[in-house]
Design an enzyme around this catalytic site. Structure first.
Site, PDB file in Angstrom:
ATOM      1  N   SER A 163      42.999  69.468  53.971  1.00 48.50           N
ATOM      2  CA  SER A 163      43.981  69.087  54.512  1.00 48.50           C
ATOM      3  C   SER A 163      44.868  67.769  54.176  1.00 48.50           C
ATOM      4  CB  SER A 163      43.562  68.937  56.304  1.00 48.50           C
ATOM      5  OG  SER A 163      44.913  68.983  57.131  1.00 48.50           O
TER       6      SER A 163
ATOM      7  N   LYS B  38      58.262  65.818  57.498  1.00 48.13           N
ATOM      8  CA  LYS B  38      59.152  66.747  57.964  1.00 48.13           C
ATOM      9  C   LYS B  38      59.296  66.730  59.405  1.00 48.13           C
ATOM     10  CE  LYS B  38      56.468  70.974  57.940  1.00 48.13           C
ATOM     11  NZ  LYS B  38      56.366  72.426  57.324  1.00 48.13           N
TER      12      LYS B  38
ATOM     13  N   GLY C 146      50.960  69.257  57.381  1.00 45.27           N
ATOM     14  CA  GLY C 146      52.228  68.910  57.107  1.00 45.27           C
ATOM     15  C   GLY C 146      52.745  67.911  57.664  1.00 45.27           C
TER      16      GLY C 146
ATOM     17  N   LEU D 260      47.772  66.885  53.525  1.00 46.06           N
ATOM     18  CA  LEU D 260      49.000  66.587  54.134  1.00 46.06           C
ATOM     19  C   LEU D 260      48.707  66.622  55.794  1.00 46.06           C
ATOM     20  CD1 LEU D 260      51.571  68.595  51.987  1.00 46.06           C
ATOM     21  CD2 LEU D 260      51.101  65.952  51.978  1.00 46.06           C
TER      22      LEU D 260
ATOM     23  N   TYR E 268      39.090  82.911  58.337  1.00 49.74           N
ATOM     24  CA  TYR E 268      40.670  82.950  58.099  1.00 49.74           C
ATOM     25  C   TYR E 268      41.478  84.252  58.286  1.00 49.74           C
ATOM     26  CZ  TYR E 268      39.846  78.258  55.706  1.00 49.74           C
ATOM     27  OH  TYR E 268      39.291  76.904  55.459  1.00 49.74           O
TER      28      TYR E 268
END
Length: 348
Positions: free
Chosen positions: A235, A245, A240, A237, A53
């Protein structure tokens, strides 16, 4: 906040885990420290990171996430208050900046990866050390079918467990886990640990969200239940997407618009978008935001020990944590399953 035991270990973690893969890319060091402070205040005691990361992975930023977590630990002195998890990268010749592109799950690589992680994290041990993806050929990161033609030389699971055993005995690791694993992989790890007296995997960190429920449909849920392996769902969502959205505004600022589509194409598949529209409509018809429903659903699943959330702002982080208090009515759960029957794992 509710807490769950990890596998057969003595580790008890909050059912919400703070994921950190945006630290050093979408979040500054100050942002990272603010998120860590807020998460701790809200009862989260579980932090997950990785040597690779932040993401998207690149040479110039690799290791920054662990460094940010390390400076926070050094500044706050909260090491004993958290369960700290990190991960060692499996083979990927394209990531030439990680041990010269020769990273794997053998003794030399795992020792080098762990020592670097400990240095960046400014600690002398990690509570949970995970193998980020397998050494062998297995479909991951959007691939969803096994292809024997892609077979490659791989480090035997017994060899990987043997070096982890040494590191546990040295006090540098408390417990071990896998990530992006299959039912066969979990069974093989358990078999090797039991027959050779090697460390037993406590966790599996796999993709799990409304658009990707293969953990159930491949019966990994049964395997892990019977073998005492806890799921850490990542993960939740779908980068996202399940917050709707991007459905509401295709140009909304976020991972799926600021990075090239080739980075995460699975969450841009037409079936994922269609499913997201239906999930969003179901949530809103029941007085919930799409994000609340998607997260509350993950938090409530019987086989999910902890759900790994990420955010780029404290407002997002608050909403994500608050969803832990939401109880979904039976009718909403039934509606989710009906949509899943129409769109089965489009984001897997």
């Amino acid at each position: 906040m509710k807490k769950h035991q990890l596998g057969k270990t003595d580790l008890t973690v909050s059912r919400v885990c703070l994921g950190t893969m945006t630290f050093g890319e979408q979040n500054t060091e100050a942002d990272a420290h603010s998120q860590l402070d807020y998460a701790l205040e809200r009862g989260i005691n579980f932090i997950d990171t990785a040597e690779m990361y932040p993401v998207p992975p690149q040479a110039g930023t690799q290791g920054t996430t662990e460094r940010f977590v390390g400076t926070w630990l050094h500044k706050r002195g909260k090491r004993d208050d958290i369960v700290l998890a990190t991960k060692a990268a499996g083979p990927n010749p394209n990531q030439t900046w990680i041990r010269g592109g020769r990273q794997n799950l053998d003794a030399v690589n795992i020792r080098a990866a762990l020592e670097d992680s400990l240095r960046r994290l400014q600690t002398d041990y990690v509570d949970l050390y995970q193998l980020h993806w397998p050494s062998r050929n297995v479909p991951i990161f959007g691939a969803n079918s096994f292809d024997p033609a892609k077979e490659r030389a791989a480090v035997p699971i017994e060899d990987t467990l043997a070096v982890l055993d040494e590191l546990v005995k040295e006090g540098k690791i408390r417990h071990v886990g896998v990530s992006n694993e299959s039912p066969w992989g979990v069974c093989e790890y358990v078999k090797q640990s039991e027959t050779k007296g090697l460390p037993r995997i406590a966790t599996i960190q796999n993709l799990y969200n409304l658009s990707a429920r293969a953990f159930e449909t491949t019966l990994l849920d049964e395997v892990c239940y019977r073998e005492g392996v806890s799921l850490l769902a990542y993960s939740p969502l779908a980068f996202g997407q399940l917050s709707a959205k991007y459905i509401d505004d295709p140009k909304a600022h976020g991972r799926l618009t600021i990075y090239p589509p080739t980075w995460s194409p699975r969450y841009l598949r037409p079936a994922v978008l269609d499913a997201t529209r239906e999930y969003a409509a179901l949530a809103r018809a029941n007085g919930l935001t799409p994000a609340q429903m998607a997260l509350a659903w993950c938090y409530s699943r019987w086989f999910v020990a902890s759900t790994i959330i990420g955010a780029t702002s404290l407002a997002q982080l608050k909403e994500n944590i608050d969803a832990e208090q939401v109880t979904l009515p039976d009718a909403v759960v039934a509606g989710i399953d009906a949509i899943h029957a129409r769109y089965t794992n489009p984001g897997q």
